[in-house]
Motif scaffolding. Structure first.
Motif, PDB file in Angstrom:
ATOM      1  N   THR A  84       0.836  -1.205   0.000  1.00  0.00           N
ATOM      2  CA  THR A  84       0.000   0.000   0.000  1.00  0.00           C
ATOM      3  C   THR A  84       0.868   1.251   0.000  1.00  0.00           C
ATOM      4  O   THR A  84       0.617   2.199  -0.744  1.00  0.00           O
ATOM      5  N   GLY A  85       1.909   1.256   0.808  1.00  0.00           N
ATOM      6  CA  GLY A  85       2.802   2.412   0.869  1.00  0.00           C
ATOM      7  C   GLY A  85       3.495   2.686  -0.451  1.00  0.00           C
ATOM      8  O   GLY A  85       3.619   3.844  -0.876  1.00  0.00           O
ATOM      9  N   GLU A  86       3.955   1.633  -1.114  1.00  0.00           N
ATOM     10  CA  GLU A  86       4.603   1.792  -2.418  1.00  0.00           C
ATOM     11  C   GLU A  86       3.614   2.354  -3.445  1.00  0.00           C
ATOM     12  O   GLU A  86       3.972   3.179  -4.281  1.00  0.00           O
ATOM     13  N   LYS A  87       2.359   1.910  -3.369  1.00  0.00           N
ATOM     14  CA  LYS A  87       1.338   2.410  -4.291  1.00  0.00           C
ATOM     15  C   LYS A  87       1.054   3.886  -4.033  1.00  0.00           C
ATOM     16  O   LYS A  87       0.923   4.671  -4.974  1.00  0.00           O
ATOM     17  N   ILE A  88       0.955   4.269  -2.761  1.00  0.00           N
ATOM     18  CA  ILE A  88       0.705   5.679  -2.427  1.00  0.00           C
ATOM     19  C   ILE A  88       1.843   6.543  -2.968  1.00  0.00           C
ATOM     20  O   ILE A  88       1.602   7.575  -3.597  1.00  0.00           O
ATOM     21  N   GLY A 116       1.256  11.795  -9.961  1.00  0.00           N
ATOM     22  CA  GLY A 116       0.405  12.980  -9.971  1.00  0.00           C
ATOM     23  C   GLY A 116       1.162  14.276  -9.780  1.00  0.00           C
ATOM     24  O   GLY A 116       0.559  15.351  -9.735  1.00  0.00           O
ATOM     25  N   GLY A 117       2.473  14.185  -9.620  1.00  0.00           N
ATOM     26  CA  GLY A 117       3.301  15.379  -9.473  1.00  0.00           C
ATOM     27  C   GLY A 117       3.122  16.096  -8.147  1.00  0.00           C
ATOM     28  O   GLY A 117       3.324  17.297  -8.061  1.00  0.00           O
ATOM     29  N   MET A 118       2.762  15.352  -7.116  1.00  0.00           N
ATOM     30  CA  MET A 118       2.556  15.943  -5.791  1.00  0.00           C
ATOM     31  C   MET A 118       3.742  15.656  -4.877  1.00  0.00           C
ATOM     32  O   MET A 118       4.355  14.594  -4.973  1.00  0.00           O
ATOM     33  N   THR A 119       4.017  16.577  -3.993  1.00  0.00           N
ATOM     34  CA  THR A 119       5.003  16.339  -2.946  1.00  0.00           C
ATOM     35  C   THR A 119       4.283  15.694  -1.759  1.00  0.00           C
ATOM     36  O   THR A 119       3.041  15.716  -1.677  1.00  0.00           O
ATOM     37  N   GLN A 120       5.054  15.157  -0.846  1.00  0.00           N
ATOM     38  CA  GLN A 120       4.454  14.617   0.380  1.00  0.00           C
ATOM     39  C   GLN A 120       3.725  15.724   1.134  1.00  0.00           C
ATOM     40  O   GLN A 120       2.640  15.499   1.683  1.00  0.00           O
ATOM     41  N   GLU A 121       4.305  16.894   1.150  1.00  0.00           N
ATOM     42  CA  GLU A 121       3.702  18.045   1.835  1.00  0.00           C
ATOM     43  C   GLU A 121       2.347  18.394   1.226  1.00  0.00           C
ATOM     44  O   GLU A 121       1.375  18.645   1.940  1.00  0.00           O
ATOM     45  N   GLU A 150      -5.577   5.663   8.012  1.00  0.00           N
ATOM     46  CA  GLU A 150      -6.888   5.331   8.553  1.00  0.00           C
ATOM     47  C   GLU A 150      -7.874   5.176   7.398  1.00  0.00           C
ATOM     48  O   GLU A 150      -7.630   5.648   6.289  1.00  0.00           O
ATOM     49  N   THR A 151      -8.996   4.544   7.680  1.00  0.00           N
ATOM     50  CA  THR A 151      -9.995   4.258   6.646  1.00  0.00           C
ATOM     51  C   THR A 151     -10.433   5.513   5.904  1.00  0.00           C
ATOM     52  O   THR A 151     -10.511   5.515   4.669  1.00  0.00           O
ATOM     53  N   ASP A 152     -10.711   6.590   6.627  1.00  0.00           N
ATOM     54  CA  ASP A 152     -11.163   7.815   5.953  1.00  0.00           C
ATOM     55  C   ASP A 152     -10.091   8.373   5.026  1.00  0.00           C
ATOM     56  O   ASP A 152     -10.395   8.937   3.966  1.00  0.00           O
ATOM     57  N   LYS A 153      -8.832   8.180   5.380  1.00  0.00           N
ATOM     58  CA  LYS A 153      -7.735   8.649   4.518  1.00  0.00           C
ATOM     59  C   LYS A 153      -7.613   7.761   3.276  1.00  0.00           C
ATOM     60  O   LYS A 153      -7.317   8.247   2.185  1.00  0.00           O
ATOM     61  N   LEU A 154      -7.847   6.463   3.431  1.00  0.00           N
ATOM     62  CA  LEU A 154      -7.823   5.566   2.277  1.00  0.00           C
ATOM     63  C   LEU A 154      -8.916   5.949   1.280  1.00  0.00           C
ATOM     64  O   LEU A 154      -8.700   5.941   0.068  1.00  0.00           O
ATOM     65  N   ILE A 155     -10.082   6.297   1.802  1.00  0.00           N
ATOM     66  CA  ILE A 155     -11.185   6.724   0.935  1.00  0.00           C
ATOM     67  C   ILE A 155     -10.787   7.985   0.165  1.00  0.00           C
ATOM     68  O   ILE A 155     -10.973   8.076  -1.053  1.00  0.00           O
ATOM     69  N   LYS A 156     -10.199   8.949   0.875  1.00  0.00           N
ATOM     70  CA  LYS A 156      -9.755  10.187   0.213  1.00  0.00           C
ATOM     71  C   LYS A 156      -8.659   9.913  -0.807  1.00  0.00           C
ATOM     72  O   LYS A 156      -8.659  10.476  -1.905  1.00  0.00           O
ATOM     73  N   ILE A 210      -8.653  10.956  -4.687  1.00  0.00           N
ATOM     74  CA  ILE A 210      -7.612  11.853  -5.202  1.00  0.00           C
ATOM     75  C   ILE A 210      -6.915  11.235  -6.413  1.00  0.00           C
ATOM     76  O   ILE A 210      -6.686  11.898  -7.424  1.00  0.00           O
ATOM     77  N   PHE A 211      -6.580   9.937  -6.305  1.00  0.00           N
ATOM     78  CA  PHE A 211      -5.807   9.281  -7.353  1.00  0.00           C
ATOM     79  C   PHE A 211      -6.671   8.495  -8.337  1.00  0.00           C
ATOM     80  O   PHE A 211      -6.147   7.859  -9.251  1.00  0.00           O
ATOM     81  N   ALA A 212      -8.000   8.531  -8.145  1.00  0.00           N
ATOM     82  CA  ALA A 212      -8.947   7.839  -9.041  1.00  0.00           C
ATOM     83  C   ALA A 212      -8.624   6.355  -9.179  1.00  0.00           C
ATOM     84  O   ALA A 212      -8.532   5.808 -10.281  1.00  0.00           O
ATOM     85  N   VAL A 213      -8.396   5.718  -8.023  1.00  0.00           N
ATOM     86  CA  VAL A 213      -8.175   4.275  -7.975  1.00  0.00           C
ATOM     87  C   VAL A 213      -9.122   3.699  -6.931  1.00  0.00           C
ATOM     88  O   VAL A 213      -9.644   4.419  -6.088  1.00  0.00           O
ATOM     89  N   SER A 214      -9.317   2.404  -6.975  1.00  0.00           N
ATOM     90  CA  SER A 214     -10.204   1.785  -5.995  1.00  0.00           C
ATOM     91  C   SER A 214      -9.463   1.564  -4.672  1.00  0.00           C
ATOM     92  O   SER A 214      -8.226   1.468  -4.641  1.00  0.00           O
ATOM     93  N   ILE A 215     -10.230   1.484  -3.629  1.00  0.00           N
ATOM     94  CA  ILE A 215      -9.642   1.143  -2.326  1.00  0.00           C
ATOM     95  C   ILE A 215      -9.051  -0.258  -2.403  1.00  0.00           C
ATOM     96  O   ILE A 215      -7.991  -0.536  -1.835  1.00  0.00           O
ATOM     97  N   ASP A 216      -9.712  -1.132  -3.138  1.00  0.00           N
ATOM     98  CA  ASP A 216      -9.195  -2.495  -3.332  1.00  0.00           C
ATOM     99  C   ASP A 216      -7.796  -2.455  -3.939  1.00  0.00           C
ATOM    100  O   ASP A 216      -6.907  -3.186  -3.516  1.00  0.00           O
ATOM    101  N   TYR A 217      -7.594  -1.586  -4.926  1.00  0.00           N
ATOM    102  CA  TYR A 217      -6.267  -1.462  -5.535  1.00  0.00           C
ATOM    103  C   TYR A 217      -5.229  -1.048  -4.486  1.00  0.00           C
ATOM    104  O   TYR A 217      -4.132  -1.602  -4.434  1.00  0.00           O
TER     105      TYR A 217
END
Length: 92
Positions: free
Chosen positions: A3-7, A14-19, A43-49, A53-60
Motif C-alpha cells: 500500500t505504501g509503495e502504491k501511495i 500525480g506530481g505531488m510532494t508529500q507536503e 486510517e480508513t477515511d484517509k484511504l477513501i480520500k 484523489i488518485f482515481a483508484v479503488s480502495i481495493d487497488y
C-alpha cells in the motif's frame, strides 16, 4: 506492491510532494512519509480520500497480489480448500 509503495507511486505520478498530499488529507508530511515507508497505515477515511484523489479503488490500494500468490502456495501445501484465497482476493 505494498500500500505504501502504491501511495508513493501515485503521488509521484500525480506530481505531488508529500507536503502537498498531506495538506489535502489534513495530516502531517511525516504521516505520508510513514505510510509510504510502510511504517504506518492510513486510517480508513484517509484511504477513501486517497482513492478519490488518485482515481483508484480502495481495493487497488489494499490488495497485494503477491500476498495472495503466497497464500495460494500455502493453501496448496496444506491442501486447504481454494475458497480460502478467493475470499481474501474478493473473487468469490
Amino acid at each position: 506492491m505494498t500500500t505504501g509503495e502504491k501511495i508513493a507511486a501515485l503521488r509521484k505520478k500525480g506530481g505531488m510532494t508529500q507536503e502537498e498530499l498531506a495538506e489535502v488529507l489534513n495530516v502531517s508530511r511525516q504521516s505520508v512519509s510513514r505510510w509510504e515507508m510502510d511504517i504506518a497505515f492510513p486510517e480508513t477515511d484517509k484511504l477513501i480520500k486517497l482513492s478519490k484523489i488518485f482515481a483508484v479503488s480502495i481495493d487497488y490500494l489494499l490488495n497485494d497480489r503477491n500476498m495472495c500468490i503466497r497464500i495460494w502456495f500455502r493453501i496448496l501445501s496444506l491442501k486447504l480448500p481454494p475458497t480460502t484465497c478467493t475470499r481474501i482476493n474478493g473473487s468469490e
